[in-house]
Design a protein around this motif. Structure first.
Motif, PDB file in Angstrom:
ATOM      1  N   GLY A 226      54.611 -52.425  26.039  1.00  0.00           N
ATOM      2  CA  GLY A 226      55.903 -52.929  25.421  1.00  0.00           C
ATOM      3  C   GLY A 226      56.138 -53.909  25.977  1.00  0.00           C
ATOM      4  O   GLY A 226      57.563 -54.688  25.691  1.00  0.00           O
ATOM      5  N   GLN A 227      56.047 -54.541  27.048  1.00  0.00           N
ATOM      6  CA  GLN A 227      56.128 -56.269  27.179  1.00  0.00           C
ATOM      7  C   GLN A 227      55.626 -56.755  26.617  1.00  0.00           C
ATOM      8  O   GLN A 227      54.263 -56.274  25.722  1.00  0.00           O
ATOM      9  N   ASN A 228      56.157 -58.542  26.951  1.00  0.00           N
ATOM     10  CA  ASN A 228      55.508 -58.920  25.934  1.00  0.00           C
ATOM     11  C   ASN A 228      54.269 -59.602  26.193  1.00  0.00           C
ATOM     12  O   ASN A 228      53.791 -60.236  25.522  1.00  0.00           O
ATOM     13  N   ARG A 229      53.964 -59.023  27.678  1.00  0.00           N
ATOM     14  CA  ARG A 229      52.584 -60.336  28.209  1.00  0.00           C
ATOM     15  C   ARG A 229      51.594 -58.723  28.783  1.00  0.00           C
ATOM     16  O   ARG A 229      52.498 -57.456  28.446  1.00  0.00           O
ATOM     17  N   TRP A 230      50.878 -58.951  27.854  1.00  0.00           N
ATOM     18  CA  TRP A 230      49.984 -57.403  28.141  1.00  0.00           C
ATOM     19  C   TRP A 230      49.432 -57.179  29.396  1.00  0.00           C
ATOM     20  O   TRP A 230      50.253 -58.204  30.490  1.00  0.00           O
ATOM     21  N   ASP A 231      49.583 -55.984  29.927  1.00  0.00           N
ATOM     22  CA  ASP A 231      49.137 -55.193  31.039  1.00  0.00           C
ATOM     23  C   ASP A 231      47.933 -55.696  31.413  1.00  0.00           C
ATOM     24  O   ASP A 231      47.794 -55.450  33.102  1.00  0.00           O
ATOM     25  N   ASP A 232      46.717 -55.826  30.527  1.00  0.00           N
ATOM     26  CA  ASP A 232      45.984 -55.555  30.803  1.00  0.00           C
ATOM     27  C   ASP A 232      44.688 -56.413  29.617  1.00  0.00           C
ATOM     28  O   ASP A 232      44.701 -56.395  29.282  1.00  0.00           O
TER      29      ASP A 232
END
Length: 498
Positions: free
Chosen positions: A245-251
């Motif tokens: 759910g962060q602004n930046r992707w996890d992967d």
């Protein structure tokens, strides 16, 4: 032609607003600008034209049309004049006369034209092709016109890719594909060379000049990335994991990054599918016996969606590109190009019209796709059985977007209060609307909190009111797709009981 009389329709027409499927015209005769709307509705999702109503605030003014029979005749005659419109989309059964206080409103329902007849244009000029966006009729751009022509003639991936040879195919990808193919069809083609194997499955063919023609779908599925880009300059594949759910992707996996393998459709599919499988670690719902159901149905559903996204994409379109996203509880599949069958047909199954038949054949040969024409039914049926939020599919000339939730309806809305979740969980268990008193008794909320929570959920359009005054009841807001799925499931249950 239908004739409707009655005062009860006045409020409807006085409050009617234009939108993507509604057009209001004050003309008492057949207006010249009607044909732009006729073209737009025919090229988009259909719609309704009302003649004899003037838009006004706070209420529309009912003017009526003069000599309705002549207006209808003029409309039908013009529809059959190829110098006026290139496709006759008229049907007198879709014309309704509505009498309000002695004034006649003319309602003309325009159906969406078949893909093979698009674009529908007026004035004998293809540049006068329109589409509907919001309440506006807009001329098609050159890109939209080209997309319409491609929709009319799918299966372009079976044509040969220009200026290509066997050197443009990736040997490691072919080897991986053959291993999977051999698992599906053991002892069939193991002894064949790669070239003979590709000929045998229809992926390439020998030309009269003794050179091999590579089909476009074969290049997309097994080709080298740079070779694909030469034939499809807009080829781009994206995968994002946004579970945190962060602004930046996890992967992220993107086709234009540098890898130690060629980024073609088959390799992208395998990478993304492996990441999907790893995302299944979170527990799924329990069945009515409080036992964990076999999650394979969910895996099959998501795999079908991934295959459909890649096999139905318009790889010649410049925007948008293919994008796969995983969020917390929802998988999103977006591809360029319009779905080539009606959404209701996709959800119910039985009809298949892949844009890229060659790509679909590659997937089917490896067992990655279930029965042809039943992928949508698998996706929607699985969500219904697991009581997940119903999938949502949106499509237009530009793109198709499918969202599949793997959580219950209430859990798919992260900002709900405990009282809202309580009421939603109750309503989702019952297909029929429930009265406020029934909801209050079932949830054990006070009368005040029940009313307050119901009003809040209606305002958010998660539930809706049915009936008026003391007969008011409440139910989950469901799309036509979901209602059709529920109806079919109910019929299946009834058939088993008989």
């Amino acid at each position: 032609m239908q004739i409707v009389q009655g005062e009860k329709d006045r409020t409807f027409f006085e409050t009617l607003k234009e939108d993507c499927s509604t057009e209001i015209k004050k003309s008492k005769f057949l207006p010249k600008d009607l044909w732009e709307t006729y073209s737009a509705f025919s090229n988009t999702n259909g719609g309704t034209i009302y003649l004899g109503i003037k838009e006004n605030s706070p209420k529309n003014i009912i003017l009526g049309v003069e000599n309705p029979r002549k207006v209808i005749d003029d409309f039908i005659v013009t529809c059959r004049n190829p110098s006026k419109v290139n496709y006759d989309n008229s049907n007198e059964e879709n014309i309704t006369l509505i009498n309000i206080d002695g004034k006649t409103i003319l309602q003309i329902d325009i159906e969406e034209a078949p893909l093979s007849k698009k674009p529908v244009f007026c004035g004998g000029n293809i540049e006068n092709s329109f589409i509907r966006k919001g309440s506006a009729d807009l001329k098609m751009t050159n890109d939209e016109l080209r997309a319409t022509f491609r929709n009319a003639k799918p299966d372009m991936d079976s044509l040969s890719a220009p200026n290509t040879s066997l050197d443009d195919l990736d040997s490691p990808t072919i080897n991986r594909y053959r291993k999977k193919f051999n698992q599906q069809y053991p002892n069939r083609f193991e002894s064949l060379s790669d070239t003979d194997f590709l000929i045998r499955i229809g992926a390439i063919y020998l030309q009269k000049n003794n050179t091999y023609a590579i089909k476009r779908g074969t290049l997309l599925f097994l080709g080298k990335y740079q070779s694909i880009k030469k034939v499809y300059p807009h080829f781009h594949l994206d995968y994002f994991n946004r579970i945190s759910g962060q602004n930046r992707w996890d992967d992220r996996i993107a086709s234009d990054e540098f890898y130690d393998f060629e980024m073609n459709v088959y390799n992208f599919f395998n990478i993304v599918w492996e990441k999907f499988l790893n995302s299944f670690n979170s527990p799924f719902a329990l069945d009515e016996n409080l036992e964990r159901s076999n999650p394979r149905a969910i895996e099959v559903s998501l795999r079908e969606a991934l295959v459909n996204c890649l096999a139905h994409a318009d790889y010649e379109q410049s925007y948008p590109s293919i994008k796969i996203e995983i969020h917390n509880g929802v998988y999103i599949f977006e591809n360029p190009g319009q779905l080539l069958i009606p959404i209701n047909q996709f959800t119910q199954g039985g009809e298949s019209r892949p844009r890229n038949e060659m790509l679909m054949s590659f997937f089917r040969n490896c067992g990655f796709s279930e029965r042809q024409g039943f992928g949508g039914q698998q996706i929607f049926g699985t969500s219904l059985k697991w009581k997940f939020r119903t999938p949502k599919i949106e499509t237009d000339l530009e793109k198709t977007r499918l969202s599949i939730w793997t959580v219950k309806f209430a859990d798919s809305y992260p900002d709900l209060t405990e009282k809202e979740i309580l009421i939603i969980n109750y309503l989702t268990n019952y297909p029929n609307p429930k009265a406020k008193k029934e909801i209050q008794e079932a949830t054990e909320l006070s009368e005040y909190h029940t009313k307050q929570t119901l009003d809040s959920l209606c305002k958010k359009e998660i539930i809706k009111r049915v009936g008026k005054s003391v007969a008011t009841k409440y139910t989950i807001t469901r799309s036509n797709q979901e209602l059709l799925t529920l109806t079919k499931e109910a019929l299946n249950i009834l058939a088993k009981q008989l």
